[in-house]
Structure formats: structure tokens, C-alpha cells
Enzyme design. Sequence first.
Site, PDB file in Angstrom:
ATOM      1  N   LYS A 130       0.702 -10.277   8.069  1.00  0.00           N
ATOM      2  CA  LYS A 130       1.124  -9.017   9.033  1.00  0.00           C
ATOM      3  C   LYS A 130       0.244  -8.195   9.236  1.00  0.00           C
ATOM      4  CE  LYS A 130       1.638  -4.254   6.871  1.00  0.00           C
ATOM      5  NZ  LYS A 130       2.294  -3.575   5.628  1.00  0.00           N
ATOM      6  N   TYR A 190     -13.144  -4.570  -0.977  1.00  0.00           N
ATOM      7  CA  TYR A 190     -13.859  -4.559  -2.001  1.00  0.00           C
ATOM      8  C   TYR A 190     -15.194  -5.162  -1.898  1.00  0.00           C
ATOM      9  CZ  TYR A 190     -17.360  -1.316  -4.865  1.00  0.00           C
ATOM     10  OH  TYR A 190     -18.227  -1.561  -5.529  1.00  0.00           O
ATOM     11  N   ILE A 207       6.315  -4.686   9.384  1.00  0.00           N
ATOM     12  CA  ILE A 207       6.330  -4.137   7.795  1.00  0.00           C
ATOM     13  C   ILE A 207       5.824  -2.533   8.311  1.00  0.00           C
ATOM     14  CG2 ILE A 207       5.787  -4.305   5.983  1.00  0.00           C
ATOM     15  CD1 ILE A 207       5.346  -7.359   6.259  1.00  0.00           C
ATOM     16  N   TYR A 227      -2.041 -10.679   5.256  1.00  0.00           N
ATOM     17  CA  TYR A 227      -2.321  -9.380   4.958  1.00  0.00           C
ATOM     18  C   TYR A 227      -3.778  -8.573   5.659  1.00  0.00           C
ATOM     19  CZ  TYR A 227      -1.202  -3.991   4.494  1.00  0.00           C
ATOM     20  OH  TYR A 227      -1.150  -2.430   5.373  1.00  0.00           O
ATOM     21  N   THR A 253       1.035  -1.511   0.028  1.00  0.00           N
ATOM     22  CA  THR A 253      -0.264   0.012   0.343  1.00  0.00           C
ATOM     23  C   THR A 253       0.953   1.138  -0.156  1.00  0.00           C
ATOM     24  OG1 THR A 253      -1.865  -1.222   1.414  1.00  0.00           O
ATOM     25  CG2 THR A 253      -1.753   0.719   1.434  1.00  0.00           C
ATOM     26  N   THR A 254       1.767   0.886   0.540  1.00  0.00           N
ATOM     27  CA  THR A 254       2.858   2.102   0.701  1.00  0.00           C
ATOM     28  C   THR A 254       3.504   2.186  -0.653  1.00  0.00           C
ATOM     29  OG1 THR A 254       3.524   2.000   3.053  1.00  0.00           O
ATOM     30  CG2 THR A 254       4.134   2.872   2.822  1.00  0.00           C
TER      31      THR A 254
END
Length: 296
Positions: free
Chosen positions: A160, A106, A202, A132, A43-44
Site C-alpha cells: 500500500k 517512531y 485501500i 504499508y 490507521t483509519t
Amino acid sequence: MFGGAIVAVVTPFRQGKVDEAGLRDLIEFQIANGTNGIVPCGTTGESPTLTHKEHERVVEVVIEQTAGRIPVIAGTGSNSTDEAISLTRHAKKAGADAALMISPYYNKPTQEGIYRHFEQVAKAVDIPIIVYNIPGRTGSNMEPATIARLSRIDNIVGVKESSGSMKQITDVIAMCADDFIVVSGEDYLTFPLMCVGGKGVISVVSNVAPKQMADLCKLFFEGRMEESRRLYYKILPLLHILFIETNPVPVKAALVMMKKIESEEVRLPLVTMDEANKERLRKVLEAQGLLTDGIL
């Protein structure tokens, strides 16, 4: 296998394109400061707005530049199981050490749907997988019982955890085998999570403070808990300010202030940081000594 402070690295852009040279420089900055692993295309790393070609290239660049010095855990998640398999196959072919896979977003699958999604990818690609869980972005929570079921699949090696719930974290650790890796996905929970059996983080914050985050984990696992605790509280303002706006907007602004990347450019629908918030960020960076020229 995987633990300590693992950076979820940003993807730098210049004029709409991936800044490969800037990305390579960031990898060197991380390795020089003791980071324990690199996650590209999380995402980062703005994976939702990378094209498939860009996504694959970013993974390849990070693997090339890292050159086996520390593990690369490629982000390969998707809300489409077939797409997740494709991205994970590419990561393995490119030489990634593992894959980080976000829970389907989603679609809002049931717990059984979440389980079958990861089961299918794990069967299709023989690579270590860290699942995650981040309900705030996906719209559904991976319940501890589901994570425990997944932990019994041979190549699903860890999670994560970004639910923000210490109860969930402790339930996961209690329900999984000792060799199942639980790492924090919330920088501010890194120290508390290690105290209950977690293996590290993370990290978003490692983008700007790799040595501090690596030292926080290293001190803890060396048994120097009080030193680790003091460092945690010293950097806590940084752990908060870097989430004052949507990640990775603040961390890119910080990296520009630190002269580690040339542009704080993000892709729509994200926008660059509000000026008032940017000033608040600058003050915290100054207080943490991160705007000095002596930083590696």
C-alpha cells in the site's frame, strides 16, 4: 488476489467503547455497495488507540460479519517486531485472508531494519502480507529498492503506497514482478496509479462512497477508462474534503451525517471536527448526493 476498492474501515465508538453493532452495520453497507475487501484496524480504524483486546475483537467481528463474502485484510502493524508478529498470528487464527502491516514508526529504522522487520514477521506467520509505506506518519520512507527486496519473500504479496510520489510508485512497479500488488493509499491518486499499473486502492473514501470507489476501479479494469476518468473527476472534491482534518475525523463526521453511525466519537489525542470544516464537508456530501435517504 487483492485489488479494486478495499475499504480501510473506521472503528465506531459509543461512550468510549467499540460499537460492535455499528461496525457490523458498516460491513453490510460496504458489501451491499460492491466493496472489494475490508481492512479493519488500520490507521483509519484508529489502531493506535485501541487496546490489544479491542484490536483483536474488531478483527474478529469484521471476519465474523464478512463471513467469507469478500476478503478481510487485518491491520497488524507495529513499531515493535514482536508485537507485529503477535497481532499477525491472531489475525491468521481468526481467519483473516491477509495482513496489512505499516512500516515501523517512531523508531526510524534504516532500510535494512525495515527489511528485517518484515522478513521476521513473514517467516513467523504464514499469511499473505501487504506492507504499508506512509512516510508522513512513520517518519521514514520505504525506498523502492527495499520494497523490491521484500517482494521476493513468498508471502509478502503487495504494498500500500502512500508516499504521495508518482515517481516512487512507478519505480516500485518497475522494480517488482508483475504479480506483486501495488495499491494506492491515497484516494486522490487511485486513478493515476491504476494508469501506471496499480491494482486499486485501500481507501478511506470508500467508508462514505463505497459504490463510487468500487465503480471507479471496476470501470478502469473493464477497459472503460474514459468512464472511470469522468467518475474520478466527479468525486474528486470528496477525495479532498475527507482529508481536511486528520483522518478519520472527517470520515466519521460524514458517516454521522449520512446516518451510518451514531457517534463521530474519536479517541484523544484526536478530537471531533471543527464546526466550520464540518459545514464545508456537509456541502460536498450534499453535492455528491450522499445525504439522501436512498443510499443503501
